[in-house]
Design a protein around this motif. Sequence first.
Motif, PDB file in Angstrom:
ATOM      1  N   ALA A 117     -48.240  54.371 -68.469  1.00  0.00           N
ATOM      2  CA  ALA A 117     -47.476  54.288 -69.715  1.00  0.00           C
ATOM      3  C   ALA A 117     -46.087  53.735 -69.483  1.00  0.00           C
ATOM      4  O   ALA A 117     -45.570  52.963 -70.309  1.00  0.00           O
ATOM      5  N   LEU A 118     -45.462  54.111 -68.381  1.00  0.00           N
ATOM      6  CA  LEU A 118     -44.145  53.553 -68.053  1.00  0.00           C
ATOM      7  C   LEU A 118     -44.257  52.052 -67.781  1.00  0.00           C
ATOM      8  O   LEU A 118     -43.398  51.267 -68.203  1.00  0.00           O
ATOM      9  N   THR A 119     -45.321  51.652 -67.110  1.00  0.00           N
ATOM     10  CA  THR A 119     -45.546  50.233 -66.844  1.00  0.00           C
ATOM     11  C   THR A 119     -45.739  49.466 -68.144  1.00  0.00           C
ATOM     12  O   THR A 119     -45.178  48.375 -68.338  1.00  0.00           O
ATOM     13  N   ASN A 158     -40.641  61.532 -64.154  1.00  0.00           N
ATOM     14  CA  ASN A 158     -40.856  60.178 -64.659  1.00  0.00           C
ATOM     15  C   ASN A 158     -39.924  59.181 -63.990  1.00  0.00           C
ATOM     16  O   ASN A 158     -40.290  58.024 -63.764  1.00  0.00           O
ATOM     17  N   ARG A 159     -38.705  59.622 -63.675  1.00  0.00           N
ATOM     18  CA  ARG A 159     -37.787  58.729 -62.928  1.00  0.00           C
ATOM     19  C   ARG A 159     -38.375  58.405 -61.556  1.00  0.00           C
ATOM     20  O   ARG A 159     -38.321  57.253 -61.099  1.00  0.00           O
ATOM     21  N   ALA A 160     -38.932  59.420 -60.900  1.00  0.00           N
ATOM     22  CA  ALA A 160     -39.541  59.192 -59.588  1.00  0.00           C
ATOM     23  C   ALA A 160     -40.692  58.200 -59.700  1.00  0.00           C
ATOM     24  O   ALA A 160     -40.845  57.300 -58.854  1.00  0.00           O
ATOM     25  N   ILE A 161     -41.507  58.352 -60.740  1.00  0.00           N
ATOM     26  CA  ILE A 161     -42.633  57.430 -60.943  1.00  0.00           C
ATOM     27  C   ILE A 161     -42.111  56.015 -61.197  1.00  0.00           C
ATOM     28  O   ILE A 161     -42.642  55.031 -60.654  1.00  0.00           O
ATOM     29  N   ALA A 162     -41.072  55.903 -62.033  1.00  0.00           N
ATOM     30  CA  ALA A 162     -40.529  54.580 -62.360  1.00  0.00           C
ATOM     31  C   ALA A 162     -39.960  53.884 -61.125  1.00  0.00           C
ATOM     32  O   ALA A 162     -40.156  52.678 -60.923  1.00  0.00           O
ATOM     33  N   PHE A 163     -39.247  54.632 -60.281  1.00  0.00           N
ATOM     34  CA  PHE A 163     -38.714  54.031 -59.051  1.00  0.00           C
ATOM     35  C   PHE A 163     -39.846  53.647 -58.102  1.00  0.00           C
ATOM     36  O   PHE A 163     -39.771  52.624 -57.404  1.00  0.00           O
ATOM     37  N   MET A 164     -40.919  54.450 -58.063  1.00  0.00           N
ATOM     38  CA  MET A 164     -42.075  54.103 -57.254  1.00  0.00           C
ATOM     39  C   MET A 164     -42.693  52.792 -57.749  1.00  0.00           C
ATOM     40  O   MET A 164     -43.033  51.902 -56.945  1.00  0.00           O
ATOM     41  N   ARG A 166     -41.222  50.414 -59.411  1.00  0.00           N
ATOM     42  CA  ARG A 166     -40.300  49.309 -59.121  1.00  0.00           C
ATOM     43  C   ARG A 166     -40.368  48.911 -57.646  1.00  0.00           C
ATOM     44  O   ARG A 166     -40.326  47.727 -57.304  1.00  0.00           O
ATOM     45  N   SER A 167     -40.532  49.902 -56.767  1.00  0.00           N
ATOM     46  CA  SER A 167     -40.601  49.603 -55.328  1.00  0.00           C
ATOM     47  C   SER A 167     -41.855  48.816 -54.973  1.00  0.00           C
ATOM     48  O   SER A 167     -41.878  48.089 -53.981  1.00  0.00           O
ATOM     49  N   GLU A 172     -40.350  45.487 -63.169  1.00  0.00           N
ATOM     50  CA  GLU A 172     -39.217  44.665 -62.757  1.00  0.00           C
ATOM     51  C   GLU A 172     -37.916  45.094 -63.426  1.00  0.00           C
ATOM     52  O   GLU A 172     -36.836  44.839 -62.911  1.00  0.00           O
ATOM     53  N   LYS A 173     -38.019  45.769 -64.578  1.00  0.00           N
ATOM     54  CA  LYS A 173     -36.823  46.220 -65.281  1.00  0.00           C
ATOM     55  C   LYS A 173     -36.165  47.380 -64.537  1.00  0.00           C
ATOM     56  O   LYS A 173     -36.763  48.000 -63.656  1.00  0.00           O
ATOM     57  N   ASP A 174     -34.931  47.682 -64.927  1.00  0.00           N
ATOM     58  CA  ASP A 174     -34.222  48.820 -64.358  1.00  0.00           C
ATOM     59  C   ASP A 174     -35.019  50.103 -64.620  1.00  0.00           C
ATOM     60  O   ASP A 174     -35.415  50.391 -65.760  1.00  0.00           O
ATOM     61  N   ALA A 175     -35.283  50.886 -63.585  1.00  0.00           N
ATOM     62  CA  ALA A 175     -36.128  52.072 -63.697  1.00  0.00           C
ATOM     63  C   ALA A 175     -35.553  53.094 -64.673  1.00  0.00           C
ATOM     64  O   ALA A 175     -36.291  53.712 -65.448  1.00  0.00           O
ATOM     65  N   GLN A 176     -34.252  53.279 -64.647  1.00  0.00           N
ATOM     66  CA  GLN A 176     -33.619  54.245 -65.552  1.00  0.00           C
ATOM     67  C   GLN A 176     -33.784  53.813 -67.006  1.00  0.00           C
ATOM     68  O   GLN A 176     -34.054  54.643 -67.886  1.00  0.00           O
TER      69      GLN A 176
END
Length: 420
Positions: A117-119, A158-164, A166-167, A172-176
Amino acid sequence: MRSPIPDYLTEVLDVCGGDGSGELAAYIPELAQADPDRFALALATVDGATYAVGDADVAFSIQSISKPFAYALALAEHGLDAVLEKVGVEPSGDAFNELSLEIGTGRPFNPMINAGALTVHALIDDETVRRGFSAFAGRDLELDEEVFTSELETADRNRAIAFMLRSHGIVEKDAQEVVEGYTRQCSLLVTVRDLALMAATLANGGVHPVSGERVVPREVTRQVMAVMATCGMYDAAGDWFTSVGIPAKSGVAGGLIGALPGQAGLATFSPRLDRHGNSVRGVQVFERLSHDMGMHLMEVPPPARSLVRGRTELPGGKTGHGWAYELQGSVNFVGMERVLRYLTEEPPTEAAVVLDLTRVHEVRDVGRRMLLEAVRRLVQDGHDVTLVDPEDMLEAFPDDHADGDLDAGDGIEVPVVRHR
């Protein structure tokens, strides 16, 4: 005639309302303050009729029910191939907030878990979400600022998932910013009426049943409902589809939707959740509806046709002046709902009413019960009702002899003609 469908939906709530098990989504402080006894149910047909009972006007945050609609908007904007490069369609078997990706591709398993969902949210902007969700609902949806603030303050996983993501180059967008936008998406306010219509829009091939607006292309809805069927109920998706058989999605505020292709959208609201994050009483309601209405997707009903073939004015005589309604096809829930609505909106004005089943090839259990209830209410409204049933389609009902009376309940006996 007053339609019996709201009465039936209320009965379902009454039957399923006694279960007080489950817990509120305490990890989001604002949701932890919800009234656990709220309970509502709504049904919207693909031709625009909506029925809602219980706490149907209570607004709550959409939460993860937003996932299939965001996925639909991303597919409509970018196409299936481009979205598949970023997120897969396989059930994960894990909890909705698991930090897991496909081995080899690095993609989230599917768009119904948080990683997917974040993707998906990273593929569309906030304005697309607000505008698109409002089109699905048929009205402008508002943000619950309190829920948004509360959820964002506790969104570390969710922040941890978003940074994962992005890594791995998936986002490609800013994770925050992605987490903030996704949290805003989940904090839009809806009612069960909204959700039933949103689900009905999927079931109607992307066209809103009331406004007639095409929200997304037909091929998008097929993809979305397929993923809902296999992944929408998280790690309980297999049990759900075998027992209920309706493409569905739940949310931790207590909402639950189902989209039955070509027939209807369903929605419930009850905040207590099971260990999978699904509404306890909502799941029970869907199990009851699927069983009663024959809505399991694998039952493969005959192609939908108008159950009312025609209406003919009767001459005076033995039956009296009135109207004959010729039915055809399958007497199932959707067909009888249209008959009930027809009789409600254009009630017969004369005494005699004949319901002719000569062209009916199938009578399902829920259709039988709805037909009997229609007969009972017509009689209570002062009509003389006769059923024409030359093929014994109603043989499951007790009657005394070949051309005997049918017991419609409450001591009401209705003549049945076995020849035309």
